[in-house]
Scaffold this motif. Structure first.
Motif, short mmCIF file in Angstrom:
data_model
loop_
_atom_site.label_atom_id
_atom_site.label_comp_id
_atom_site.label_asym_id
_atom_site.label_seq_id
_atom_site.Cartn_x
_atom_site.Cartn_y
_atom_site.Cartn_z
N ASP A 335 46.73 44.71 29.05
CA ASP A 335 45.60 45.64 29.15
C ASP A 335 46.01 46.95 29.81
O ASP A 335 45.58 48.04 29.39
CB ASP A 335 44.47 44.99 29.95
CG ASP A 335 43.71 43.96 29.13
OD1 ASP A 335 44.07 43.76 27.95
OD2 ASP A 335 42.77 43.35 29.66
N VAL A 338 47.77 48.92 27.24
CA VAL A 338 46.82 49.52 26.29
C VAL A 338 46.21 50.78 26.88
O VAL A 338 46.09 51.82 26.21
CB VAL A 338 45.72 48.49 25.93
CG1 VAL A 338 44.58 49.17 25.20
CG2 VAL A 338 46.30 47.38 25.08
N GLU A 357 35.98 48.71 25.75
CA GLU A 357 36.35 49.04 24.36
C GLU A 357 37.85 48.94 24.16
O GLU A 357 38.31 48.39 23.14
CB GLU A 357 35.85 50.44 24.02
CG GLU A 357 34.35 50.60 23.93
CD GLU A 357 33.68 50.66 25.30
OE1 GLU A 357 32.45 50.51 25.37
OE2 GLU A 357 34.42 50.86 26.30
N LEU A 358 38.63 49.47 25.11
CA LEU A 358 40.09 49.39 24.99
C LEU A 358 40.56 47.95 25.06
O LEU A 358 41.47 47.54 24.33
CB LEU A 358 40.75 50.21 26.11
CG LEU A 358 40.66 51.73 25.99
CD1 LEU A 358 41.22 52.39 27.24
CD2 LEU A 358 41.42 52.21 24.75
N GLN A 359 39.95 47.16 25.95
CA GLN A 359 40.33 45.76 26.07
C GLN A 359 40.02 45.00 24.78
O GLN A 359 40.81 44.18 24.30
CB GLN A 359 39.63 45.11 27.25
CG GLN A 359 40.12 43.69 27.54
CD GLN A 359 39.36 43.04 28.67
OE1 GLN A 359 38.14 43.12 28.73
NE2 GLN A 359 40.08 42.41 29.58
N GLU A 360 38.83 45.29 24.23
CA GLU A 360 38.46 44.63 22.97
C GLU A 360 39.44 45.01 21.86
O GLU A 360 39.83 44.16 21.05
CB GLU A 360 37.04 45.04 22.59
CG GLU A 360 36.54 44.36 21.31
CD GLU A 360 35.13 44.78 20.96
OE1 GLU A 360 34.61 44.31 19.93
OE2 GLU A 360 34.55 45.60 21.70
N LYS A 361 39.86 46.27 21.86
CA LYS A 361 40.83 46.71 20.86
C LYS A 361 42.15 45.96 21.01
O LYS A 361 42.76 45.54 20.02
CB LYS A 361 41.06 48.21 20.99
CG LYS A 361 42.07 48.77 20.01
CD LYS A 361 42.26 50.27 20.21
CE LYS A 361 43.32 50.82 19.25
NZ LYS A 361 43.53 52.27 19.47
N ASN A 364 41.66 42.44 19.82
CA ASN A 364 41.60 42.43 18.35
C ASN A 364 42.98 42.59 17.73
O ASN A 364 43.30 41.96 16.71
CB ASN A 364 40.68 43.55 17.86
CG ASN A 364 39.22 43.25 18.15
OD1 ASN A 364 38.84 42.09 18.33
ND2 ASN A 364 38.39 44.28 18.20
N CYS A 365 43.82 43.43 18.36
CA CYS A 365 45.20 43.58 17.87
C CYS A 365 45.97 42.28 18.00
O CYS A 365 46.74 41.90 17.12
CB CYS A 365 45.91 44.70 18.64
SG CYS A 365 45.39 46.36 18.15
N GLN A 417 45.63 49.05 8.81
CA GLN A 417 45.29 48.24 9.97
C GLN A 417 46.39 47.24 10.31
O GLN A 417 46.69 47.04 11.49
CB GLN A 417 43.97 47.51 9.74
CG GLN A 417 42.74 48.39 9.74
CD GLN A 417 41.45 47.58 9.67
OE1 GLN A 417 41.43 46.38 9.95
NE2 GLN A 417 40.36 48.25 9.29
#
Length: 635
Positions: A335, A338, A357-361, A364-365, A417
């Motif tokens: 994290d 990121v 939002e960054l953590q979720e991204k 998701n990655c 993606q």
């Protein structure tokens, strides 16, 4: 004159690791010992039954027989019980060391081996064994004549005292050796948790420290900490331009500046490369951490002196806090990393706090990476083929192979993606090889279906990572032979931006592929102008004009002149040109007038699956030639 030669001590090595055996054999043989080797327990016991060694080096973990069992067997046998046994083990096996000593082993040697330690221990125990054997022999002799030879008994006692004194000296030497070994273990522990270049704690220490903080938060919910992930902004520029030696010196100076900022609740580690981590313990509020980040930005802002050079680098910082609820140290670093990349995206030289939002991204990655690994295993990918037509003569036909991912739950996932994730994780190597195999197989099928049609070529996008594999050209050659495909029927497309990052290894693979007859096309040409000066350095056959230029045809004369310049440049270097993204007849006519040889876009066809692409070829093959259809594109 006595010319007899003192016999060499005989040492038996029992270890199923041939590399360890050979290293010990070379060392001991050079030291003057007679060395016997056994790669398993059975072979070792056979040697012992035939000839008795003076000392045995025994590995604890042997494939056919546990080292402890061999030791117990030898110690229970009266003939072999007195042979000194030294176990070979690793530093982490402390309980096994105790077990071995209880079974009768005299000592242990740790891996990785230290030559001076090995020789010192072996010589010491050989000496002890010799003294012990001699002492027992003498005591036995003296007891036989003790009653009749009183004088000899006194002499024996005196000699026993002398031997005892020698034994005491030997024991003191052993104690010193043990102390030296302890110092050595402490040094190894230090090396295991510290970076040799900067002297800072390393990644292993950082993970251990973060795990401790995670447990502390679980036992005390009010306890808070933060982690700052630092990445130097222009380190690669320094490394590439001034060399690795000055790059290392720069890292040392960065570490020295950061150490000046240390406090009891602030700890610094180097993860590797130009990445550092700062752990802030027992924080009270977020502003405290933000202030630290601002001070670090100021701390690394002044120039660094590297010999005669002054270098400015700057740093990007990602920050995460314990309130995000972590269970694993790796998640904290993920994290913070990121957030750091978000800081770089914001212009570098700044800090970025982790957001949901960054953590979720990031999560998701990670999920996408897991899905991607499964997709490769389950063959969830397919290829589509977009036609590339010769503008002067549409009987010539090519295709660009475009990968598609059909996720069983999420449906179609766009390449923009998953390709970056594949690049970052290295999965692009396996995925790229699959694309080449599938494309070659499709060419082979079309050759059999349309023998009268001119050669059908397929463009395949290749990753810079693939071109960094020394054996890549050999893999491609084997695939061409397997599918009976000529090398001029496949063309590798390389993005213009990747050419700017080429090194000597990259160029060597390009040359090897070129020797095979493989052609190369620069994809999205015009988006990286700095490569124009280096274009002649590469074995390129085709330039593909980026669709953004084609779409602007007709908007102003400058766009047409820019395309004319690109085409003229390509022709001057002996290259042909493909224009991608052609959607209107006006664009097609203008490109044809400018001398563009090839066209690709929705005007001709969208990307097609293999069945539709086959029908497309059939419609253009000589037996189904439709000149009115081709003519309609230009009217």
């Amino acid at each position: 004159m006595n010319t007899s030669v003192k016999p060499r001590n005989r040492i038996l090595i029992i270890d199923d690791n041939s590399i360890n055996v050979e290293l010990l054999f070379q060392l001991l043989n050079y030291a003057g010992f007679e060395v016997w080797k056994a790669l398993d327990g059975k072979q070792g016991l056979e040697i012992i039954n035939q000839k008795t060694p003076d000392l045995i080096l025994l590995d604890i973990m042997i494939s056919d027989w546990d080292g402890f069992e061999i030791c117990a067997y030898l110690k229970s046998h009266p003939v072999y019980a007195e042979i000194p046994i030294i176990f070979i083990t690793s530093l982490a096996e402390s309980q096994q060391k105790v077990k071995g000593l209880k079974l009768g082993a005299v000592d242990y040697i740790t891996k990785p081996f230290d030559q001076s330690e090995i020789l010192a221990r072996i010589n010491l125990h050989l000496k002890l064994h010799a003294l012990n054997t001699q002492l027992k022999h003498e005591i036995h002799q003296k007891k036989q004549v003790e009653q009749s030879l009183y004088e000899l008994n006194l002499e024996l006692e005196q000699r026993v005292e002398e031997r005892t004194a020698q034994l005491q000296i030997t024991l003191e030497e052993l104690q010193q050796a043990q102390e030296n070994l302890l110092d050595r273990e402490q040094q190894l522990h230090y090396k295991a948790y510290h970076d040799p270049l900067t002297g800072l704690p390393n990644r292993a220490w950082c993970l251990h420290q973060l795990q401790t903080l995670i447990q502390q938060v679980k036992s005390n919910s009010n306890y808070r900490y933060a982690v700052l992930f630092l990445d130097l902004d222009r380190f690669n520029v320094v490394n590439d331009s001034l060399g690795h030696l000055l790059g290392d010196k720069l890292l040392q100076q960065v570490a020295q500046r950061l150490q000046l900022y240390l406090t009891p609740h602030l700890k610094i580690a180097r993860l590797g490369g130009d990445e550092f981590v700062i752990i802030v313990e027992n924080i009270t509020d977020d502003q405290e951490v933000i202030t630290i980040a601002q001070h670090i930005l100021e701390l690394l802002n002044p120039a660094f002196k590297l010999n005669q050079y002054e270098v400015y680098i700057g740093v990007s910082i990602g920050i995460t806090f314990s309130h995000f609820g972590y269970d694993y140290p790796e998640d904290i670093l993920r994290d913070a990393d990121v957030a750091m990349y978000a800081a770089k995206a914001n212009g570098k030289g700044c800090y970025q706090l982790l957001t949901s939002e960054l953590q979720e991204k990031a999560i998701n990655c990670l999920l996408l990476e897991n899905d991607l690994r499964r997709a490769i295993k389950n063959q969830e990918f397919s290829l589509c083929y977009q036609p590339i037509l010769s503008l002067p003569n549409s009987e010539k036909l090519g295709f660009e192979a475009l990968i598609r991912w059909h996720h069983p739950q999420k449906g179609m996932i766009p390449p923009d993606q998953f390709i970056p994730v594949a690049e970052e994780t290295g999965l692009i190597i396996e995925l790229g090889l699959w694309v080449i195999k599938t494309a070659l197989n499709q060419i082979a099928i079309w050759q059999e279906q349309f023998p009268g049609f001119s050669k059908i070529a397929i463009n395949v996008n290749v990753s810079p990572q693939q071109l960094m594999i020394p054996a890549f050209a050999e893999q491609v050659q084997e695939l061409l032979l397997d599918f009976h495909i000529k090398s001029d029927q496949i063309k590798f497309e390389i993005t213009e931006s990747s050419l700017l990052k080429t090194g000597s290894d990259y160029m060597e693979v390009l040359k090897q592929l070129k020797t095979l007859g493989i052609q190369f096309c620069i994809d999205d040409f015009g988006m990286g102008y700095s490569s124009l000066s280096r274009l002649h350095e590469f074995p390129i056959d085709t330039l593909k004009i980026d669709r953004s230029f084609v779409h602007r045809i007709g908007s102003n004369q400058g766009e047409i002149e820019l395309i004319r310049t690109i085409i003229t440049l390509a022709h001057g270097l002996g290259m042909d040109v493909v224009a991608e993204g052609i959607e209107t007849k006006s664009q097609l006519n203008q490109l044809s007038l400018l001398g563009c040889e090839w066209g690709q876009g929705f005007l001709f066809s969208k990307p097609l699956n293999s069945v539709d692409a086959t029908q497309y070829i059939a419609a253009l093959s000589p037996s189904h030639w439709q000149p009115e259809r081709v003519k309609a594109w230009f009217i």
